[in-house]
Design a protein around this motif. Structure first.
Motif: not given
Length: 220
Positions: A184-204
């Motif tokens: 799982i990848s968690v994308l955080l904004r600069a203030d620590g808030t969550v922009a997106k939770v990616v529930v899959r593996p990246f392929t490239s």
């Protein structure tokens, strides 16, 4: 039959009955005693947190040659679900306050485990992406399982040197409300808030770049 003989037979019968009753009571109570003992033994050998993890040798940390974890920046922090979560850095074992350390620029937290096959395929892609992104974004691995030594060995074998933390109780995954899967990848904004939770593996690397650009506005 004489009166004495009759009394003797009656006394013998009462004695036998008393013995039978005593045996029956003992048999009835025996499971209770044994169950209590078994429960006590189980309680003594098992705890809610499981056995303590053995200490990690400094030589194992040195061999992995991981990048140091980020330090607190003093940048302002928003209403982040990761607030208050402190985890141990894989590189040196020191505690890392996630929000405080990551604040100031966007971040990608990658949740993985040493036994996860798709994680092993994704981690090299994340390292390449991190090199492309440079200082524009922090990529931090989050080992979401017990076994720090196994995590270090896995990273060393894959040639991964990204900074990382140990999260044996899946606190990050729980905090962001992600399902019990990896990676799982968690994308955080600069203030620590969550922009997106990616529930899959990246392929490239291109897949990572496009997702980060769309969710965080960072192009690498």
């Amino acid at each position: 039959m004489s009166a004495d003989t009759a009394r003797g037979n009656t006394g013998w019968r009462w004695a036998l009955a008393a013995v039978i009753v005593a045996v029956a009571v003992a048999v009835a109570l025996w499971p209770q005693f044994t169950h209590t003992d078994d429960k006590s033994a189980a309680t003594g050998s098992t705890t809610a947190t499981g056995p303590a993890e053995p200490a990690v040798a400094e030589s194992d940390r040195a061999a992995a040659a991981l990048a140091a974890c980020p330090l607190p920046t003093g940048a302002p922090v928003g209403d982040s679900p990761l607030r208050g979560i402190t985890l141990d850095c894989l590189a040196d074992g020191r505690p890392v306050d996630l929000v405080a350390a990551l604040a100031g620029k966007p971040a990608l937290l990658n949740l993985w485990a040493y036994w996860c096959g798709p994680c092993a395929e994704e981690l090299p892609l994340l390292q390449q992406f991190s090199q492309q992104a440079g200082n524009a974004l922090t990529v931090l691995t989050v080992h979401t399982d017990q076994g720090t030594a196994k995590a270090l060995s896995r990273l060393s074998g894959l040639g991964i040197h990204l900074p990382g933390v140990e999260d044996p109780n899946a606190r990050v995954r729980t905090a962001v409300g992600a399902p019990a899967v990896l990676p799982i990848s968690v994308l955080l904004r600069a203030d620590g808030t969550v922009a997106k939770v990616v529930v899959r593996p990246f392929t490239s690397v291109e897949d990572i770049s496009a997702t980060v650009a769309a969710e965080l506005g960072v192009r690498a």
